[in-house]
Design a protein around this motif. Structure first.
Motif, PDB file in Angstrom:
ATOM      1  N   ARG A  87       7.713 -18.790 -55.784  1.00  0.00           N
ATOM      2  CA  ARG A  87       6.268 -18.957 -55.572  1.00  0.00           C
ATOM      3  C   ARG A  87       5.969 -20.316 -54.929  1.00  0.00           C
ATOM      4  N   SER A  88       6.596 -21.367 -55.437  1.00  0.00           N
ATOM      5  CA  SER A  88       6.344 -22.692 -54.865  1.00  0.00           C
ATOM      6  C   SER A  88       6.925 -22.812 -53.460  1.00  0.00           C
ATOM      7  N   MET A  89       8.061 -22.145 -53.220  1.00  0.00           N
ATOM      8  CA  MET A  89       8.639 -22.151 -51.868  1.00  0.00           C
ATOM      9  C   MET A  89       7.714 -21.457 -50.879  1.00  0.00           C
ATOM     10  N   ALA A  90       7.119 -20.350 -51.277  1.00  0.00           N
ATOM     11  CA  ALA A  90       6.230 -19.595 -50.394  1.00  0.00           C
ATOM     12  C   ALA A  90       5.014 -20.420 -50.000  1.00  0.00           C
ATOM     13  N   LYS A  91       4.535 -21.249 -50.929  1.00  0.00           N
ATOM     14  CA  LYS A  91       3.358 -22.073 -50.644  1.00  0.00           C
ATOM     15  C   LYS A  91       3.689 -23.283 -49.774  1.00  0.00           C
ATOM     16  N   SER A  92       4.842 -23.888 -50.001  1.00  0.00           N
ATOM     17  CA  SER A  92       5.117 -25.180 -49.381  1.00  0.00           C
ATOM     18  C   SER A  92       5.999 -25.154 -48.136  1.00  0.00           C
ATOM     19  N   MET A  93       6.671 -24.027 -47.858  1.00  0.00           N
ATOM     20  CA  MET A  93       7.621 -24.002 -46.743  1.00  0.00           C
ATOM     21  C   MET A  93       7.178 -23.037 -45.650  1.00  0.00           C
ATOM     22  N   SER A  94       7.611 -23.327 -44.431  1.00  0.00           N
ATOM     23  CA  SER A  94       7.295 -22.446 -43.302  1.00  0.00           C
ATOM     24  C   SER A  94       8.279 -21.278 -43.262  1.00  0.00           C
ATOM     25  N   LYS A  95       7.945 -20.262 -42.458  1.00  0.00           N
ATOM     26  CA  LYS A  95       8.827 -19.101 -42.329  1.00  0.00           C
ATOM     27  C   LYS A  95      10.199 -19.497 -41.803  1.00  0.00           C
ATOM     28  N   SER A  96      10.235 -20.414 -40.855  1.00  0.00           N
ATOM     29  CA  SER A  96      11.526 -20.805 -40.278  1.00  0.00           C
ATOM     30  C   SER A  96      12.397 -21.539 -41.300  1.00  0.00           C
ATOM     31  N   ALA A 116      13.105 -14.044 -51.419  1.00  0.00           N
ATOM     32  CA  ALA A 116      11.906 -13.445 -52.014  1.00  0.00           C
ATOM     33  C   ALA A 116      10.637 -14.063 -51.417  1.00  0.00           C
ATOM     34  N   ALA A 117      10.634 -15.384 -51.256  1.00  0.00           N
ATOM     35  CA  ALA A 117       9.468 -16.068 -50.677  1.00  0.00           C
ATOM     36  C   ALA A 117       9.258 -15.643 -49.229  1.00  0.00           C
ATOM     37  N   LEU A 118      10.346 -15.491 -48.490  1.00  0.00           N
ATOM     38  CA  LEU A 118      10.249 -15.075 -47.094  1.00  0.00           C
ATOM     39  C   LEU A 118       9.678 -13.667 -46.978  1.00  0.00           C
ATOM     40  N   SER A 119      10.105 -12.758 -47.839  1.00  0.00           N
ATOM     41  CA  SER A 119       9.592 -11.393 -47.775  1.00  0.00           C
ATOM     42  C   SER A 119       8.105 -11.353 -48.120  1.00  0.00           C
ATOM     43  N   ALA A 120       7.649 -12.245 -49.006  1.00  0.00           N
ATOM     44  CA  ALA A 120       6.223 -12.322 -49.326  1.00  0.00           C
ATOM     45  C   ALA A 120       5.438 -12.878 -48.136  1.00  0.00           C
ATOM     46  N   LYS A 128      13.663 -18.905 -43.701  1.00  0.00           N
ATOM     47  CA  LYS A 128      14.678 -18.067 -43.067  1.00  0.00           C
ATOM     48  C   LYS A 128      16.024 -18.777 -43.058  1.00  0.00           C
ATOM     49  N   GLU A 129      16.013 -20.059 -42.780  1.00  0.00           N
ATOM     50  CA  GLU A 129      17.256 -20.840 -42.749  1.00  0.00           C
ATOM     51  C   GLU A 129      17.935 -20.858 -44.122  1.00  0.00           C
ATOM     52  N   LEU A 130      17.137 -21.017 -45.184  1.00  0.00           N
ATOM     53  CA  LEU A 130      17.704 -21.000 -46.540  1.00  0.00           C
ATOM     54  C   LEU A 130      18.181 -19.600 -46.914  1.00  0.00           C
ATOM     55  N   ALA A 131      17.403 -18.591 -46.571  1.00  0.00           N
ATOM     56  CA  ALA A 131      17.731 -17.219 -46.957  1.00  0.00           C
ATOM     57  C   ALA A 131      18.953 -16.679 -46.217  1.00  0.00           C
ATOM     58  N   GLU A 132      19.230 -17.181 -45.031  1.00  0.00           N
ATOM     59  CA  GLU A 132      20.366 -16.702 -44.244  1.00  0.00           C
ATOM     60  C   GLU A 132      21.704 -17.255 -44.709  1.00  0.00           C
ATOM     61  N   THR A 133      21.701 -18.215 -45.613  1.00  0.00           N
ATOM     62  CA  THR A 133      22.937 -18.813 -46.109  1.00  0.00           C
ATOM     63  C   THR A 133      23.803 -17.749 -46.777  1.00  0.00           C
TER      64      THR A 133
END
Length: 61
Positions: A33-42, A14-18, A45-50
């Protein structure tokens, strides 16, 4: 760093799509929401691809 639970994987997705602009940032709540603010796209992506198959629904303390 793969996701440790299904909830973490879904929040990262969800954070990656935002971040990509496919979803509004205002629609994010909680962990995504906190992931979107604090993490980079890469990182997101690594977490979402699991793969979710062998992950627990939530991580127990």
């Amino acid at each position: 760093m793969p996701a440790k639970s299904k909830k973490q994987q879904m929040a990262a997705g969800a954070a990656l799509s935002a971040k990509r602009g496919e979803r509004s940032k205002a629609s994010l709540r909680g962990a995504s929401r906190s992931m979107a603010k604090s993490m980079s796209k890469s990182e997101l992506k690594e977490l979402a691809e699991t793969k979710r198959r062998d992950l627990p629904t939530r991580k127990r303390k």
